[in-house]
Design an enzyme around this catalytic site. Structure first.
Site, short mmCIF file in Angstrom:
data_model
loop_
_atom_site.label_atom_id
_atom_site.label_comp_id
_atom_site.label_asym_id
_atom_site.label_seq_id
_atom_site.Cartn_x
_atom_site.Cartn_y
_atom_site.Cartn_z
N GLY A 96 0.84 -1.20 0.00
CA GLY A 96 0.00 0.00 0.00
C GLY A 96 0.87 1.25 0.00
N ALA A 129 22.13 -5.29 25.01
CA ALA A 129 21.50 -5.96 26.16
C ALA A 129 20.16 -5.32 26.44
CB ALA A 129 22.42 -5.87 27.38
N GLU A 185 27.06 -4.66 25.31
CA GLU A 185 26.15 -3.52 25.47
C GLU A 185 26.97 -2.23 25.53
OE1 GLU A 185 22.77 -2.66 25.68
OE2 GLU A 185 23.65 -0.67 25.95
N VAL A 245 31.01 -1.98 19.88
CA VAL A 245 31.48 -2.84 18.79
C VAL A 245 32.06 -1.96 17.68
CG1 VAL A 245 30.76 -4.52 17.05
CG2 VAL A 245 29.78 -4.60 19.34
N ALA A 264 20.94 -6.93 17.99
CA ALA A 264 19.69 -6.53 18.65
C ALA A 264 19.90 -5.16 19.27
CB ALA A 264 19.30 -7.56 19.71
N ASP A 310 4.52 1.23 15.90
CA ASP A 310 5.97 1.43 15.92
C ASP A 310 6.44 2.54 14.98
OD1 ASP A 310 6.17 -0.67 17.68
OD2 ASP A 310 7.56 -1.86 16.48
N HIS A 364 -5.26 -15.72 49.20
CA HIS A 364 -4.07 -16.37 49.76
C HIS A 364 -4.12 -17.86 49.46
CE1 HIS A 364 -0.77 -17.26 52.44
NE2 HIS A 364 -1.50 -18.26 52.93
P1 FAD Z 1 4.52 -4.31 12.77
O1 FAD Z 1 4.18 -5.42 13.69
O2 FAD Z 1 5.91 -4.17 12.32
O3 FAD Z 1 3.53 -4.44 11.54
C1 FAD Z 1 3.58 -3.59 10.45
C2 FAD Z 1 3.01 -4.34 9.25
O4 FAD Z 1 2.86 -3.42 8.18
C3 FAD Z 1 3.93 -5.45 8.74
O5 FAD Z 1 3.19 -6.60 8.46
C4 FAD Z 1 4.50 -4.86 7.45
O6 FAD Z 1 4.83 -5.85 6.50
C5 FAD Z 1 3.33 -4.02 6.98
N1 FAD Z 1 3.68 -2.93 6.06
C6 FAD Z 1 4.65 -2.00 6.20
N2 FAD Z 1 4.63 -1.13 5.15
C7 FAD Z 1 3.63 -1.56 4.35
C8 FAD Z 1 3.11 -1.08 3.11
N3 FAD Z 1 3.60 0.02 2.53
N4 FAD Z 1 2.09 -1.75 2.55
C9 FAD Z 1 1.56 -2.86 3.15
N5 FAD Z 1 2.00 -3.34 4.32
C10 FAD Z 1 3.01 -2.69 4.91
N6 FAD Z 1 6.24 -6.15 21.82
C11 FAD Z 1 5.49 -6.44 22.91
O7 FAD Z 1 4.64 -5.63 23.29
N7 FAD Z 1 5.67 -7.61 23.60
C12 FAD Z 1 6.59 -8.51 23.23
O8 FAD Z 1 6.71 -9.56 23.87
C13 FAD Z 1 7.39 -8.24 22.11
N8 FAD Z 1 8.32 -9.12 21.69
C14 FAD Z 1 9.05 -8.85 20.57
C15 FAD Z 1 10.02 -9.77 20.19
C16 FAD Z 1 10.78 -9.52 19.07
C17 FAD Z 1 11.83 -10.52 18.65
C18 FAD Z 1 10.56 -8.34 18.30
C19 FAD Z 1 11.35 -8.08 17.05
C20 FAD Z 1 9.61 -7.42 18.69
C21 FAD Z 1 8.85 -7.66 19.85
N9 FAD Z 1 7.90 -6.75 20.30
C22 FAD Z 1 7.17 -7.02 21.41
C23 FAD Z 1 7.65 -5.50 19.59
C24 FAD Z 1 6.39 -5.64 18.71
O9 FAD Z 1 6.59 -6.71 17.81
C25 FAD Z 1 6.13 -4.35 17.96
O10 FAD Z 1 6.02 -3.28 18.88
C26 FAD Z 1 4.83 -4.46 17.19
O11 FAD Z 1 4.86 -5.52 16.26
C27 FAD Z 1 4.53 -3.16 16.43
O12 FAD Z 1 3.32 -3.28 15.78
P2 FAD Z 1 3.01 -2.46 14.44
O13 FAD Z 1 1.68 -2.93 13.98
O14 FAD Z 1 3.20 -1.02 14.69
O15 FAD Z 1 4.14 -2.89 13.41
P1 NAD Z 2 16.32 -2.00 22.83
O1 NAD Z 2 16.23 -0.56 22.56
O2 NAD Z 2 15.47 -2.60 23.89
O3 NAD Z 2 17.81 -2.42 23.16
C1 NAD Z 2 18.88 -2.16 22.30
C2 NAD Z 2 20.13 -2.15 23.14
O4 NAD Z 2 21.23 -2.14 22.26
C3 NAD Z 2 20.26 -0.91 24.01
O5 NAD Z 2 20.57 -1.30 25.32
C4 NAD Z 2 21.37 -0.11 23.35
O6 NAD Z 2 22.12 0.64 24.27
C5 NAD Z 2 22.19 -1.22 22.73
N1 NAD Z 2 22.99 -0.80 21.58
C6 NAD Z 2 22.62 0.01 20.56
N2 NAD Z 2 23.63 0.13 19.67
C7 NAD Z 2 24.66 -0.62 20.15
C8 NAD Z 2 25.96 -0.90 19.69
N3 NAD Z 2 26.41 -0.37 18.56
N4 NAD Z 2 26.75 -1.72 20.43
C9 NAD Z 2 26.29 -2.28 21.57
N5 NAD Z 2 25.05 -2.03 22.06
C10 NAD Z 2 24.25 -1.23 21.36
O7 NAD Z 2 16.03 -2.68 21.40
P2 NAD Z 2 15.84 -4.20 21.01
O8 NAD Z 2 16.18 -5.10 22.14
O9 NAD Z 2 16.48 -4.35 19.69
O10 NAD Z 2 14.27 -4.25 20.81
C11 NAD Z 2 13.63 -3.41 19.83
C12 NAD Z 2 12.26 -3.03 20.27
O11 NAD Z 2 11.42 -4.17 20.31
C13 NAD Z 2 12.27 -2.42 21.64
O12 NAD Z 2 11.71 -1.13 21.54
C14 NAD Z 2 11.41 -3.28 22.48
O13 NAD Z 2 10.51 -2.54 23.25
C15 NAD Z 2 10.66 -4.14 21.49
N6 NAD Z 2 10.60 -5.48 22.10
C16 NAD Z 2 9.78 -5.66 23.17
C17 NAD Z 2 9.74 -6.88 23.81
C18 NAD Z 2 8.87 -7.04 24.99
O14 NAD Z 2 7.99 -6.21 25.19
N7 NAD Z 2 9.05 -8.08 25.81
C19 NAD Z 2 10.55 -7.92 23.38
C20 NAD Z 2 11.39 -7.70 22.29
C21 NAD Z 2 11.39 -6.47 21.66
#
Ligand code: FAD
Ligand code: NAD
Length: 475
Positions: free
Chosen positions: A122, A189, A211, A245, A276, A319, A451
């Site tokens: 889109g 981290a 980190e 790094v 990450a 996001d 409890h």
């Molecule tokens: P996204 O989930 O990124 O979805 C965006 C969608 O839009 C995608 O499907 C993409 O393909 C589509 N899109 C983009 N541009 C276009 C376009 N032009 N046309 C059509 N489609 C398009 N958050 C938590 O709250 N709890 C967690 O436990 C958690 N764990 C995570 C673990 C990992 C490994 C990662 C990477 C992230 C985690 N997150 C977690 C973060 C969470 O996944 C994101 O905050 C969340 O998915 C954001 O939702 P979103 O809908 O904004 O974007």
């Molecule tokens: P993050 O922002 O949580 O952590 C990234 C870390 O990498 C930071 O501590 C930062 O200081 C470090 N960093 C950045 N550049 C670096 C470098 N060059 N060398 C060494 N360290 C460096 O990001 P993430 O862990 O990649 O996660 C991305 C997003 O996804 C986050 O915003 C998080 O909220 C979301 N997420 C959420 C969950 C959850 O809710 N349980 C799980 C996974 C991801």
């Protein structure tokens, strides 16, 4: 199929798909366009969260944690299990099944609420027109009274460590590893580094986390961060702070990493390296010239507190806009916007968004850290209750960590709650609700908790804030 809708949502992740469903529930005509494709080329709604984030990571965290508990805890319960082992292929198969059920569920929900599901790309054109490109390359122009942009985020790539699968990988690659790397490096981290580092550590990898910042979990309450660091160290996660790094390159079947810290330059050899180091907003080919939508200097779509962009009738959620990158934050924004469009009330309370890190012990918080309250200058009191004093936690063989409440000295308002311990991610919901209702610590003190439950820890922490805890010594 119609070419004109009340609402078109671009992006079907946890921000976009709830917006589409709520718009359908509000009797608006709505289409949701999503381009997510899995490795086999198939389309799937659910975005990062369902396909490559929240859900698959929690599936592997659960499997790997059960393995550790069977190996290390069952004996204490008097359960004898011979030869505890694991099968990564089965863990991955289970994970894939959970992801598939979850993403297919969205298609069913769309049907039930009258959402037109469009799989493809889109692009917003001026005047709330949307160019839709299907998988076969055919294009159609759609129009809408309102467009909601929910394009999400993508892993940040580091210039010093560019992705090079299968050796230097992002979180999606780390979730799909077919076997356990002997030596695993993680850059960052943060939440992903800790969760995915934990998965592979539990299965036997030697995990080194680099980190850049000097403080561990700088975004969290530092008392909680210290407790977490202690547990991760005990589990064998080698977390090196202040480590910047400078290079990572693939050499044979390994990755050579160079980093600098206060002691000088170091090198590290690992078999796989997970980058990450955060995520960046994803807006590639989303906006044609002249839409009026603006981006900030970090690439986020600029919005007001109700997620309105600078263009009339165009909204953005999840996001791709400011605020924490969390699925539940995006969901609330999507629902708010769909309600506002329908003329209903809608608001997101950005002060009460819970954060959860699904490690063991689990970590969860809402509101301000003690450091933030201290620097605000507002007098405050703190109540801490250790899970060691919780009968339920001891019965579960999970008596680690604590619940901490920070409340204002003047009017007793709860300012922040920080929990590290069993089921912290579930327990925090009570604190979120309390803060949503502007509760005082006395409100929690006077609320009856069953409890023996883990939730009593929050009750006792509230009592401890006034030195009235019953089940632990007041300090
Ligand atoms: P996204 O989930 O990124 O979805 C965006 C969608 O839009 C995608 O499907 C993409 O393909 C589509 N899109 C983009 N541009 C276009 C376009 N032009 N046309 C059509 N489609 C398009 N958050 C938590 O709250 N709890 C967690 O436990 C958690 N764990 C995570 C673990 C990992 C490994 C990662 C990477 C992230 C985690 N997150 C977690 C973060 C969470 O996944 C994101 O905050 C969340 O998915 C954001 O939702 P979103 O809908 O904004 O974007
Ligand atoms: P993050 O922002 O949580 O952590 C990234 C870390 O990498 C930071 O501590 C930062 O200081 C470090 N960093 C950045 N550049 C670096 C470098 N060059 N060398 C060494 N360290 C460096 O990001 P993430 O862990 O990649 O996660 C991305 C997003 O996804 C986050 O915003 C998080 O909220 C979301 N997420 C959420 C969950 C959850 O809710 N349980 C799980 C996974 C991801």
């Amino acid at each position: 199929m119609a070419d004109s809708f009340d609402v078109i949502v671009i992006g079907g992740g946890p921000a976009g798909y709830p917006a589409a469903i709520r718009a359908g529930q509000n009797k608006l005509s709505v289409a949701c366009i999503d381009q997510w494709r899995n490795r086999d080329g198939s389309y799937a709604f659910g975005g990062t969260c369902l396909n490559a984030g929240c859900i698959p990571s929690k599936a592997l965290l659960e499997s790997s944690e059960l393995y550790v508990r069977a190996r290390e805890e069952f004996a204490a319960h008097g359960i004898k299990v011979a030869d505890v082992g694991f099968d990564v292929a089965q863990m991955q198969k289970r994970k894939a099944g959970i992801v598939k059920t979850s993403t297919q569920g969205i298609t069913a929900l769309f049907k039930a609420s009258g959402v037109t599901a469009l799989q493809g790309h889109g692009k917003l054109l001026p005047g709330r027109r949307v160019q839709f490109t299907a998988a076969d390359g055919t294009q159609r122009e759609l129009t809408a009274k309102h467009v909601i942009l929910a394009s999400g985020s993508a892993p940040a790539e580091l210039k010093v460590a560019p992705f090079k699968a299968p050796h230097i990988i992002d979180s999606w690659g780390a979730l799909d590893l077919p076997s356990v790397p002997k030596r695993l490096g993680v850059i960052g981290a943060g939440v992903i580094g800790l969760e995915l580092g934990s998965v592979w550590r539990r299965l036997g990898s030697e995990v080194t986390v680099l980190e850049a910042l000097p403080d561990f979990l700088a975004i969290a309450d530092q008392q909680l961060a210290k407790e977490a660091a202690r547990h991760f160290k005990k589990q064998g996660l080698d977390i090196r702070l202040g480590a910047k790094v400078s290079a990572a390159k693939v050499s044979g079947d390994a990755v050579e990493v160079s980093y600098e810290d206060a002691q000088g330059t170091h090198s590290l050899t690992v078999d796989r390296l997970i980058v990450a180091a955060g995520r960046r907003p994803f807006t590639a080919d989303l906006l044609a010239d002249g839409t009026g939508v603006t981006l900030d200097d970090r690439g986020f779509i600029q919005v007001d507190e109700h997620c309105r962009t600078a263009a009339e009738g165009v909204w953005a959620v999840g996001d791709c806009v400011r605020g924490p990158m969390l699925a539940h934050k995006g969901k609330e924004e999507g629902v708010m916007v769909a309600d506002l469009i329908a003329g209903h009330y809608g608001e997101v309370n950005y002060k009460a968004i819970p954060s959860v890190i699904y490690t063991a012990p689990e970590i969860a918080w809402v509101g301000l850290t003690e450091e933030q309250v201290k620097s605000s200058g507002r007098p405050y009191k703190v109540g801490v209750f250790p899970f060691l004093a919780s009968g339920r936690a001891r019965a579960m063989e999970q008596a680690q960590g604590f619940a901490k409440i920070i409340a204002a000295q003047d009017d007793d308002e709860i300012l922040g709650v920080h929990i590290i311990g069993p089921m912290a991610g579930e327990l925090i919901a009570e604190a979120v609700l309390a803060m949503e209702f502007s509760a005082s610590s006395e409100d929690l003190q006077r609320t009856i908790h069953a409890h023996p439950t883990l939730s009593e820890a929050l009750h006792e922490a509230a009592l401890a804030a006034d030195k009235r805890a019953i089940d632990s010594i007041n300090r």
